[in-house]
Design a protein around this motif. Structure first.
Motif, mmCIF file in Angstrom:
data_model
loop_
_atom_site.group_PDB
_atom_site.id
_atom_site.type_symbol
_atom_site.label_atom_id
_atom_site.label_comp_id
_atom_site.label_asym_id
_atom_site.label_seq_id
_atom_site.Cartn_x
_atom_site.Cartn_y
_atom_site.Cartn_z
ATOM 1 N N THR A 37 2.860 16.867 61.185
ATOM 2 C CA THR A 37 1.636 17.294 60.500
ATOM 3 C C THR A 37 1.983 17.720 59.083
ATOM 4 N N PRO A 38 1.197 17.312 58.079
ATOM 5 C CA PRO A 38 1.506 17.704 56.701
ATOM 6 C C PRO A 38 1.605 19.227 56.546
ATOM 7 N N MET A 39 2.535 19.659 55.703
ATOM 8 C CA MET A 39 2.706 21.095 55.480
ATOM 9 C C MET A 39 1.421 21.735 54.995
ATOM 10 N N LEU A 40 0.644 21.020 54.203
ATOM 11 C CA LEU A 40 -0.618 21.575 53.715
ATOM 12 C C LEU A 40 -1.524 21.968 54.871
ATOM 13 N N ILE A 41 -1.599 21.146 55.902
ATOM 14 C CA ILE A 41 -2.439 21.464 57.060
ATOM 15 C C ILE A 41 -1.944 22.737 57.737
ATOM 16 N N HIS A 42 -0.626 22.861 57.898
ATOM 17 C CA HIS A 42 -0.074 24.084 58.474
ATOM 18 C C HIS A 42 -0.456 25.300 57.634
ATOM 19 N N ALA A 43 -0.373 25.174 56.303
ATOM 20 C CA ALA A 43 -0.687 26.297 55.415
ATOM 21 C C ALA A 43 -2.159 26.675 55.504
ATOM 22 N N VAL A 44 -3.031 25.667 55.547
ATOM 23 C CA VAL A 44 -4.471 25.947 55.679
ATOM 24 C C VAL A 44 -4.751 26.633 57.013
ATOM 25 N N VAL A 70 -7.355 14.453 49.769
ATOM 26 C CA VAL A 70 -7.031 15.717 50.434
ATOM 27 C C VAL A 70 -8.163 16.108 51.386
ATOM 28 N N ARG A 71 -9.412 15.912 50.960
ATOM 29 C CA ARG A 71 -10.550 16.221 51.828
ATOM 30 C C ARG A 71 -10.492 15.387 53.102
ATOM 31 N N ARG A 72 -10.162 14.107 52.964
ATOM 32 C CA ARG A 72 -10.063 13.233 54.131
ATOM 33 C C ARG A 72 -8.927 13.693 55.046
ATOM 34 N N LEU A 73 -7.807 14.104 54.445
ATOM 35 C CA LEU A 73 -6.680 14.595 55.236
ATOM 36 C C LEU A 73 -7.079 15.821 56.045
ATOM 37 N N LEU A 74 -7.791 16.742 55.426
ATOM 38 C CA LEU A 74 -8.233 17.943 56.134
ATOM 39 C C LEU A 74 -9.190 17.596 57.271
ATOM 40 N N ASP A 75 -10.071 16.625 57.025
ATOM 41 C CA ASP A 75 -11.047 16.235 58.046
ATOM 42 C C ASP A 75 -10.391 15.566 59.252
ATOM 43 N N GLU A 76 -9.189 15.028 59.053
ATOM 44 C CA GLU A 76 -8.485 14.341 60.138
ATOM 45 C C GLU A 76 -7.766 15.297 61.080
ATOM 46 N N HIS A 77 -7.683 16.567 60.724
ATOM 47 C CA HIS A 77 -6.931 17.525 61.536
ATOM 48 C C HIS A 77 -7.839 18.667 61.985
ATOM 49 N N ALA A 78 -7.528 19.187 63.160
ATOM 50 C CA ALA A 78 -8.322 20.276 63.718
ATOM 51 C C ALA A 78 -8.057 21.564 62.939
ATOM 52 N N LEU A 79 -9.127 22.195 62.481
ATOM 53 C CA LEU A 79 -9.044 23.459 61.756
ATOM 54 C C LEU A 79 -10.078 24.409 62.341
ATOM 55 N N PRO A 80 -9.839 25.727 62.263
ATOM 56 C CA PRO A 80 -10.825 26.679 62.809
ATOM 57 C C PRO A 80 -12.210 26.462 62.202
ATOM 58 N N GLU A 81 -13.217 26.269 63.038
ATOM 59 C CA GLU A 81 -14.550 25.935 62.551
ATOM 60 C C GLU A 81 -15.228 27.104 61.849
ATOM 61 N N ARG A 82 -14.809 28.328 62.150
ATOM 62 C CA ARG A 82 -15.466 29.483 61.538
ATOM 63 C C ARG A 82 -15.118 29.633 60.056
ATOM 64 N N THR A 83 -14.081 28.923 59.599
ATOM 65 C CA THR A 83 -13.624 29.059 58.225
ATOM 66 C C THR A 83 -14.075 27.868 57.396
ATOM 67 N N GLU A 84 -14.727 28.152 56.278
ATOM 68 C CA GLU A 84 -15.148 27.092 55.361
ATOM 69 C C GLU A 84 -13.941 26.599 54.565
ATOM 70 N N ILE A 85 -13.812 25.287 54.413
ATOM 71 C CA ILE A 85 -12.711 24.690 53.655
ATOM 72 C C ILE A 85 -13.304 23.933 52.468
ATOM 73 N N LEU A 86 -12.841 24.269 51.276
ATOM 74 C CA LEU A 86 -13.325 23.643 50.051
ATOM 75 C C LEU A 86 -12.137 23.012 49.331
#
Length: 253
Positions: A37-44, A70-86
């Protein structure tokens, strides 16, 4: 609405526009994979796991297609839904990218974390501790660890040549600073604005806390964590893989 009754929301800004040349050729450092998994995803995820963080702003490289990628990369990975990602485009320097992230924050944000994308494994307890210290009244907070090695100040010379030692700082007074660094938002904005006016680019400090220090504002240190190290060299990536494997084996990470 008075300051006392105004809701306190915290955002995290992750500058992710650097190339990370010390890791060698290839993808930008933030996009290097860790455990597949990209390090950016881990950091987010590290920021979003904190219930105190309601918004994460990822600052992408400034070229035209990077923000979309980058937006597409974030959308491809599971992230907590309660947090807005910009995702917003950054600048040519780290400080320009941080300023772009700050400019993207909505009006109800009162505190901000600045986090290195290259510190993908910072524990959520450390994130929470930084936020708590800011909410308790500290205008600037950094997590840090005592140094294990003696540090020498030298007179810089040419690469590969011996350098004369000019001083040996007292190790007990030194700390290795990590991220996320936490700030009262108004204080950090003032630091960026003032230093940009004085130096033209605000690059006189090596981190955001250093910029706040130049305002004469006290920065406080809280305990950091050994797993919040920065992945800069190939050996760091090996260590990060080992830490992640242990977490997945023991914590269902």
């Amino acid at each position: 609405m008075s300051d006392e009754s105004r809701p306190h929301r915290t955002a995290a800004v992750i500058p992710a526009a650097g190339r990370g040349v010390r890791l060698g050729p290839g993808a930008p450092k933030a996009l290097r994979t860790l455990g597949g998994t990209p390090m950016l995803i881990h950091a987010v995820r590290a920021m979003a796991r904190s219930r105190a963080v309601s918004l994460v702003v990822v600052v992408a490289p400034p070229d035209g297609t990077a923000t979309t990628e980058v937006r597409r990369l974030l959308d491809e990975h599971a992230l907590p839904e309660r947090t807005e990602i910009l995702v917003v485009p950054g600048g040519e320097t780290r400080q320009e990218s941080v300023r772009a992230g700050l400019d993207a924050l909505p009006a109800d944000i009162t505190a901000v974390l600045i986090h290195d994308a290259a510190r993908p494994l910072v524990p959520v307890d450390t994130v929470d501790s930084v936020v708590e210290a800011v909410r308790d009244g500290a205008p600037a907070v950094v997590p840090a660890l005592p140094l294990a090695d003696t540090v020498k100040e030298v007179e810089p010379g040419r690469p590969g040549e011996p350098e004369p030692v000019v001083a040996t700082p007292v190790r007990a007074r030194l700390r290795a600073v990590q991220t996320p660094q936490g700030f009262d938002l108004a204080t950090l904005r003032l630091a960026h604005e003032k230093l940009a006016r004085l130096s033209g680019d605000g690059e006189g400090a090596t981190d955001d806390a250093g910029m706040v220090e130049q305002l004469g504002v006290t920065v406080v240190v809280i305990p950091g964590h050994e797993e919040a190290f920065k992945v800069t060299r190939p050996l760091d990536l090996v260590l990060a893989e080992a830490v992640l494997a242990r977490r997945r084996a023991t914590d269902a990470y």
